[in-house]
Scaffold this active site. Structure first.
Site, mmCIF file in Angstrom:
data_model
loop_
_atom_site.group_PDB
_atom_site.id
_atom_site.type_symbol
_atom_site.label_atom_id
_atom_site.label_comp_id
_atom_site.label_asym_id
_atom_site.label_seq_id
_atom_site.Cartn_x
_atom_site.Cartn_y
_atom_site.Cartn_z
ATOM 1 N N LYS A 52 1.019 -1.114 0.027
ATOM 2 C CA LYS A 52 -0.071 -0.002 -0.137
ATOM 3 C C LYS A 52 0.919 1.195 -0.122
ATOM 4 O O LYS A 52 0.578 2.376 -0.695
ATOM 5 C CB LYS A 52 -1.062 -0.100 1.124
ATOM 6 C CG LYS A 52 -1.921 -0.919 0.938
ATOM 7 C CD LYS A 52 -2.795 -1.179 2.426
ATOM 8 C CE LYS A 52 -3.562 -2.350 2.419
ATOM 9 N NZ LYS A 52 -4.257 -2.768 3.588
ATOM 10 N N GLN A 96 -5.186 -2.726 10.067
ATOM 11 C CA GLN A 96 -4.835 -3.790 9.163
ATOM 12 C C GLN A 96 -5.342 -5.285 10.126
ATOM 13 O O GLN A 96 -4.760 -5.239 11.396
ATOM 14 C CB GLN A 96 -3.298 -3.758 9.179
ATOM 15 C CG GLN A 96 -2.675 -4.957 8.271
ATOM 16 C CD GLN A 96 -3.097 -4.861 6.820
ATOM 17 O OE1 GLN A 96 -3.069 -3.629 6.161
ATOM 18 N NE2 GLN A 96 -3.452 -5.811 6.231
ATOM 19 N N ASP A 119 -11.856 1.391 4.345
ATOM 20 C CA ASP A 119 -12.205 -0.046 4.116
ATOM 21 C C ASP A 119 -13.521 -0.519 3.953
ATOM 22 O O ASP A 119 -14.073 -1.440 3.570
ATOM 23 C CB ASP A 119 -11.773 -0.741 5.246
ATOM 24 C CG ASP A 119 -10.056 -1.659 5.029
ATOM 25 O OD1 ASP A 119 -9.574 -1.544 3.705
ATOM 26 O OD2 ASP A 119 -9.449 -1.966 5.917
#
Ligand code: NAD
Length: 287
Positions: A52, A96, A119
């Site tokens: 990322k 995460q 997300d």
């Protein structure tokens, strides 16, 4: 057979995003910034975060890796999240996964501002997808699947779509997104008997079970479009990423198929940054 090439499309999306971000920055706005919180030191998570970071660097996004100790109490983690919510220079906050067992994933996700939840896991964003409101954030994998299909000219409206997998992260939001696009959707899962009875008639088959090579020749038919979401790392005979579809058996039968690696994986990264850009522009508009 048409290959649904996620890498090529990811690169196209990267250059589009870079152009759009440059335009904002040249008008005097700050660059978009996303914070990725990692609790502990899971090696695979660190690799995902590195990917990322690389993508962010390419397009002019600052990716901040907030690395917290494995044994951090939940309330300390929540304080970190609230601080990022309040920080005007941050436009996206990601936790995460996985998080350690003493951390309640749901509680932390709900603590993220829905505006910064790139997300798309906060209940506000889940609801937006559920009621088909366009101001929510759709999970990146789901967005990536739709973009990959639409970019390759695959018609969705009115088609018979079968999703194999019903997780909150992939299967359910993907099924809902197809429903919102006027497909007729069937969801299969680990307790579905006779999987091929459902998968074979599908116009579009989405495999998201996390079972390597689950989908074989008997599960597909000519003319079908197959999207392989699954990623399982196999170590023997060498370290490789394996999909849920037995590619060699299926590729010669179907009309189109996404490979693993190089299909949905790169699309998920690109879509996450599209979500971030959307959050960035919404936050700028709000002032
Ligand atoms: P999960 O384990 O949470 O869910 C798997 C789902 O598949 C469950 O609903 C289960 O009922 C179903 N399932 C399991 N075995 C089955 C079987 N034999 N037949 C039918 N259904 C079965 O996993 P997840 O988080 O939804 O991820 C699914 C896969 O997608 C994993 O391989 C994961 O690594 C991958 N993934 C890929 C990306 C990407 O960017 N490409 C993103 C997220 C997840």
């Amino acid at each position: 057979m048409m290959l649904l090439d996620g890498k090529k499309l990811r690169n196209e999306i990267a250059s589009e995003l870079k152009t759009s971000i440059d335009a904002y920055v040249s008008k005097g706005y700050v660059s978009p910034k996303v914070a990725i919180i990692q609790v502990g030191m899971n090696k695979e998570s660190t690799l995902f975060i590195e990917n990322k970071k690389k993508f962010g660097q390419k397009i002019g996004v600052e990716v901040v890796h907030v690395h917290l100790p494995y044994n951090i109490p939940e309330d300390e983690l929540l304080k970190e999240i609230y601080a990022l919510n309040d920080d005007n220079s941050v436009h996206g906050v990601i936790i995460q996964m996985p998080v350690p067992k003493h951390i309640r994933r749901e509680v932390c996700v709900e603590a993220i501002s829905p505006l910064k939840d790139v997300d798309g896991l906060h209940s506000e964003n889940v609801k937006a997808l559920w009621v088909h409101r366009s101001d929510g954030i759709v999970p990146a994998t789901t967005r990536g699947i739709l973009t990959l299909l639409e970019h390759n000219g695959v018609l969705i409206e009115g088609r018979n779509v079968v999703v194999v997998g019903r997780s909150s992260l992939v299967g359910k939001p993907t099924a809902m997104a197809f429903l919102n696009k006027n497909a007729t959707v069937t969801v299969c899962h680990s307790k579905t008997p006779n999987l091929e009875f459902y998968t074979t008639p599908a116009d579009i088959l989405i495999a998201a079970a996390g079972v390597p090579r689950l989908i074989r020749s008997q599960h597909v038919r000519p003319g079908q479009v197959v999207v392989d979401v699954g990623i399982t790392i196999e170590e023997v005979p060498e370290r490789v990423a394996v999909g849920d579809v037995h590619f060699d058996e299926v590729a010669d039968i179907v009309h189109a198929i996404s490979p693993v690696p190089g299909g949905v994986g790169p699309m998920t990264v690109a879509s996450l940054f599209q979500n971030l850009f959307d959050a960035y522009t919404r936050i700028i508009k709000k002032g």
